[in-house]
Design an enzyme around this catalytic site. Structure first.
Site, PDB file in Angstrom:
ATOM      1  NE  ARG A  51     -58.307 -10.758 -83.759  1.00 40.56           N
ATOM      2  CZ  ARG A  51     -58.008  -9.898 -84.716  1.00 40.56           C
ATOM      3  NH1 ARG A  51     -57.190  -8.901 -84.458  1.00 40.56           N
ATOM      4  NH2 ARG A  51     -58.503 -10.016 -85.915  1.00 40.56           N
ATOM      5  CE  LYS A 148     -50.575 -19.131-101.513  1.00 40.62           C
ATOM      6  NZ  LYS A 148     -50.707 -19.249-102.921  1.00 40.62           N
ATOM      7  CG  HIS A 178     -52.285 -26.300-101.222  1.00 41.70           C
ATOM      8  ND1 HIS A 178     -52.135 -24.947-101.210  1.00 41.70           N
ATOM      9  CD2 HIS A 178     -53.015 -26.589-102.312  1.00 41.70           C
ATOM     10  CE1 HIS A 178     -52.749 -24.441-102.259  1.00 41.70           C
ATOM     11  NE2 HIS A 178     -53.294 -25.412-102.943  1.00 41.70           N
ATOM     12  CE  LYS A 182     -52.987 -29.173-106.043  1.00 40.74           C
ATOM     13  NZ  LYS A 182     -54.440 -29.274-105.998  1.00 40.74           N
ATOM     14  CG  ASP A 235     -51.232 -15.835-105.076  1.00 40.55           C
ATOM     15  OD1 ASP A 235     -51.166 -15.884-103.838  1.00 40.55           O
ATOM     16  OD2 ASP A 235     -52.202 -16.274-105.726  1.00 40.55           O
ATOM     17  CG  HIS A 240     -48.498 -23.139-105.531  1.00 39.50           C
ATOM     18  ND1 HIS A 240     -48.337 -23.664-104.275  1.00 39.50           N
ATOM     19  CD2 HIS A 240     -49.484 -22.216-105.414  1.00 39.50           C
ATOM     20  CE1 HIS A 240     -49.190 -23.084-103.449  1.00 39.50           C
ATOM     21  NE2 HIS A 240     -49.890 -22.208-104.113  1.00 39.50           N
ATOM     22  CE  LYS A 331     -55.510 -15.751-108.883  1.00 42.56           C
ATOM     23  NZ  LYS A 331     -55.671 -16.933-108.047  1.00 42.56           N
TER      24      LYS A 331
HETATM   25  P1  NAD Z   1     -58.599 -15.263 -91.570  1.00 41.53           P
HETATM   26  O1  NAD Z   1     -58.450 -13.779 -91.564  1.00 41.53           O
HETATM   27  O2  NAD Z   1     -59.873 -15.853 -92.063  1.00 41.53           O
HETATM   28  O3  NAD Z   1     -58.378 -15.801 -90.081  1.00 41.53           O
HETATM   29  C1  NAD Z   1     -57.377 -15.288 -89.261  1.00 41.53           C
HETATM   30  C2  NAD Z   1     -57.378 -16.013 -87.928  1.00 41.53           C
HETATM   31  O4  NAD Z   1     -56.331 -15.453 -87.139  1.00 41.53           O
HETATM   32  C3  NAD Z   1     -58.655 -15.902 -87.125  1.00 41.53           C
HETATM   33  O5  NAD Z   1     -58.904 -17.111 -86.476  1.00 41.53           O
HETATM   34  C4  NAD Z   1     -58.311 -14.820 -86.078  1.00 41.53           C
HETATM   35  O6  NAD Z   1     -59.018 -14.972 -84.865  1.00 41.53           O
HETATM   36  C5  NAD Z   1     -56.843 -15.107 -85.868  1.00 41.53           C
HETATM   37  N1  NAD Z   1     -56.131 -13.919 -85.390  1.00 41.53           N
HETATM   38  C6  NAD Z   1     -55.969 -12.728 -86.011  1.00 41.53           C
HETATM   39  N2  NAD Z   1     -55.271 -11.878 -85.221  1.00 41.53           N
HETATM   40  C7  NAD Z   1     -54.995 -12.538 -84.078  1.00 41.53           C
HETATM   41  C8  NAD Z   1     -54.311 -12.203 -82.886  1.00 41.53           C
HETATM   42  N3  NAD Z   1     -53.755 -10.998 -82.702  1.00 41.53           N
HETATM   43  N4  NAD Z   1     -54.216 -13.126 -81.931  1.00 41.53           N
HETATM   44  C9  NAD Z   1     -54.752 -14.365 -82.087  1.00 41.53           C
HETATM   45  N5  NAD Z   1     -55.409 -14.743 -83.193  1.00 41.53           N
HETATM   46  C10 NAD Z   1     -55.531 -13.839 -84.184  1.00 41.53           C
HETATM   47  O7  NAD Z   1     -57.331 -15.823 -92.362  1.00 41.53           O
HETATM   48  P2  NAD Z   1     -57.217 -17.192 -93.205  1.00 41.53           P
HETATM   49  O8  NAD Z   1     -57.765 -16.955 -94.574  1.00 41.53           O
HETATM   50  O9  NAD Z   1     -57.758 -18.312 -92.412  1.00 41.53           O
HETATM   51  O10 NAD Z   1     -55.644 -17.325 -93.396  1.00 41.53           O
HETATM   52  C11 NAD Z   1     -54.773 -17.739 -92.362  1.00 41.53           C
HETATM   53  C12 NAD Z   1     -53.370 -17.902 -92.934  1.00 41.53           C
HETATM   54  O11 NAD Z   1     -53.390 -18.880 -93.957  1.00 41.53           O
HETATM   55  C13 NAD Z   1     -52.812 -16.640 -93.596  1.00 41.53           C
HETATM   56  O12 NAD Z   1     -51.421 -16.624 -93.411  1.00 41.53           O
HETATM   57  C14 NAD Z   1     -53.125 -16.853 -95.065  1.00 41.53           C
HETATM   58  O13 NAD Z   1     -52.228 -16.162 -95.893  1.00 41.53           O
HETATM   59  C15 NAD Z   1     -52.913 -18.338 -95.175  1.00 41.53           C
HETATM   60  N6  NAD Z   1     -53.610 -18.972 -96.285  1.00 41.53           N
HETATM   61  C16 NAD Z   1     -54.963 -18.920 -96.372  1.00 41.53           C
HETATM   62  C17 NAD Z   1     -55.607 -19.550 -97.418  1.00 41.53           C
HETATM   63  C18 NAD Z   1     -57.110 -19.553 -97.530  1.00 41.53           C
HETATM   64  O14 NAD Z   1     -57.604 -20.210 -98.440  1.00 41.53           O
HETATM   65  N7  NAD Z   1     -57.834 -18.881 -96.674  1.00 41.53           N
HETATM   66  C19 NAD Z   1     -54.867 -20.230 -98.398  1.00 41.53           C
HETATM   67  C20 NAD Z   1     -53.483 -20.283 -98.275  1.00 41.53           C
HETATM   68  C21 NAD Z   1     -52.878 -19.649 -97.210  1.00 41.53           C
END
Ligand code: NAD
Length: 484
Positions: A51, A148, A178, A182, A235, A240, A331
């Site tokens: 975004r 996920k 993920h 591993k 979760d 997992h 946790k």
């Molecule tokens: P985040 O909120 O940090 O990032 C979200 C991203 O989506 C940003 O780049 C934002 O610009 C983009 N975005 C949001 N709305 C948008 C739109 N309407 N159009 C285009 N882009 C848009 O989220 P995150 O923590 O990076 O997580 C991303 C995905 O990965 C989620 O599904 C989350 O559940 C999953 N996930 C994250 C983690 C983690 O460690 N952060 C671990 C496992 C899974």
């Protein structure tokens, strides 16, 4: 020792959500490491789409910073970092609207492998799939990678599956768990199916029970609002721990192919029996000297969500009839550790007079820390004084056994992303597997919600609630020590 790496063809990898936390912490630093070790072909390109109104230079700067923060020892190779940044591009995009899609369409090449990584909230999966199709950016060979959580129950998982299936074939969809990336998890299959030693014993004649433990020391602060709607079952267990259970329990596939492996995992999930309420223990961590309680972290003083769960399950098939599978995850526990332990039965008869201890062989597969395998065997205690027996570990820490340095430890994300590019789905969950897992967990969750079940409090830094220890104690068994 020279490692064999399967070469990869040129590709365009589009990362939707390329500015997000996951992309900056895991995906891009992982890709950088693969780039630096020469696994990315000339002509590979990574296009981030998110975004933020950034330009290419702004994004390169963001990822340069991310590599410095999360890139590991390789980050100091400034020449490699500079070359890697050249591979990156960026375009702003609106997943829910039309902004940015034409520009993306012009950037993505049609004559190379295309992978689209949906690193965004699952609520956007359908929008992205639809627009990739409408703007004719993706084709029948393109790969879609999703993160996920894949749904929060069977119904929402089915909806997500459908929103992807409307435009893509199952062969194109890569659902990331993920844990499957591993090293030790893959080693679990190598140990089972690459050795003559274990497979004959891998059944209810020789195995007393199996324990799966995933313990974390962190709490939920920072992601409390999200976690409170989810809990340990959704979760961790539904994805997992169930994946680990499948790999340990499945029948040998006819070959190590994506569908052969996933067919066998699916059979395990379908053979899981329902779990009696008194075989499930849910817990919440209490406040301790090192931090606040779960309810404070979750900012929900009346929360009934579990930050810990332990359960006893049974697999209703010929191989595992009567063998309990105990799973636990939580946790704010004593130590950060993930382990699968296969506990074999006692010897039927001991020839050693006076030896009253129950000696058991235990095969423990450690996912963290110190990935490795440990086989507990019984030997004679050294020295004079008769035949006294003692249980000792035959310990193999992979880093030591294989020689540190020669085999760099590949992070799960890096491995999985390169598998996407290679078109290898073996370590990804198939849609029917995910649905079957929800079909098993839904009634359990609905059950405790209907009963207004209140989680048991446990001390932060402990092994979980007392009732979880009793789950095994009352059957004459014992959890393995949680050790970091
Ligand atoms: P985040 O909120 O940090 O990032 C979200 C991203 O989506 C940003 O780049 C934002 O610009 C983009 N975005 C949001 N709305 C948008 C739109 N309407 N159009 C285009 N882009 C848009 O989220 P995150 O923590 O990076 O997580 C991303 C995905 O990965 C989620 O599904 C989350 O559940 C999953 N996930 C994250 C983690 C983690 O460690 N952060 C671990 C496992 C899974």
């Amino acid at each position: 020792m020279v490692s064999r790496v399967i070469p990869v063809d040129p590709f365009d990898l589009v990362i939707f959500g390329g500015t997000g936390d996951l992309a900056r912490r895991k995906i891009l630093p992982g890709l950088f490491r693969r780039f630096r070790s020469g696994q990315m072909p000339d002509g590979a390109r990574i296009i981030a789409a998110a975004r933020s109104e950034l330009d290419r230079a702004g994004y390169q700067q963001m990822i340069s910073d991310a590599i410095q923060e999360f890139g590991g020892a390789e980050k100091d190779d400034t020449e490699a970092v500079a070359k890697f940044l050249e591979v990156l591009d960026y375009t702003p995009i609106d997943a829910k609207g039309e902004g940015g899609w034409k520009a993306l369409s012009k950037m993505v090449r049609k004559d190379v492998i295309q992978a689209f990584y949906f690193s965004v909230a699952p609520s956007l999966f359908g929008d992205l799939a639809q627009r990739l199709h409408d703007y004719k950016i993706a084709n029948a060979e393109s790969r879609i990678v999703v993160e996920k959580p894949f749904g929060r129950d069977l119904e929402s998982a089915k909806e997500l599956n459908k929103s992807l299936a409307d435009h893509f074939d199952e062969k194109q969809i890569y659902r990331i768990d993920h844990y499957l990336g591993k090293e030790t998890v893959q080693n679990l299959m190598a140990v089972r199916f690459g050795n003559v030693l274990f497979e004959p014993l891998w059944n209810n004649h020789y195995v007393d029970h199996i324990q799966i433990t995933v313990a974390e020391t962190v709490g939920v602060s920072g992601r409390g609002a999200y976690y409170d709607r989810s809990g340990a079952m959704r979760d961790m267990v539904q994805n997992h721990l169930m994946q680990l259970l499948c790999l340990i329990a499945m029948e040998p596939p006819s070959q190590f192919g994506a569908d052969e492996v996933r067919d066998e995992k699916l059979k395990v999930i379908r053979a899981l029996k329902g779990v009696e309420p008194h075989h499930i223990v849910r817990g919440q961590y209490d406040a301790g000297p090192d931090g606040p309680s779960y309810r404070e972290d979750a900012e929900n003083p009346r929360s009934f969500t579990e930050s810990f769960i332990a359960m006893k399950c049974h697999i209703d098939n010929w191989r595992w009839a009567g063998v309990p599978f105990y799973m636990r995850t939580g946790k704010r526990m004593k130590a950060r550790t993930s382990e699968i332990a296969v506990v074999f039965k006692d010897l039927g008869h001991s020839i050693f007079e006076g030896d009253e201890k129950r000696h058991r062989n235990i095969l423990a597969i450690r996912l963290q820390p110190n990935e490795g395998i440990d086989l507990q065997v019984t030997i004679k205690e050294p020295g004079p004084g008769g035949m006294r027996l003692v249980d000792v570990p035959l310990d193999m820490t992979f880093a030591e056994a294989l020689g540190a340095g020669e085999h760099e430890v590949t992070d799960a994300y890096e491995r999985l992303i390169m598998d996407v590019i290679r078109g290898n789905q073996t370590l990804f969950m198939r849609g029917d597997e995910v649905e079957a897992a929800w079909a098993w967990t839904d009634p359990l969750i609905n059950g405790w919600e209907a009963r207004n079940d209140v989680p048991k409090l446990y001390d932060a830094g402990s092994s979980g609630p007392e009732d979880a220890l009793m789950l095994l104690h009352r059957e004459g068994r014992k959890w393995r020590e949680i050790r970091g």
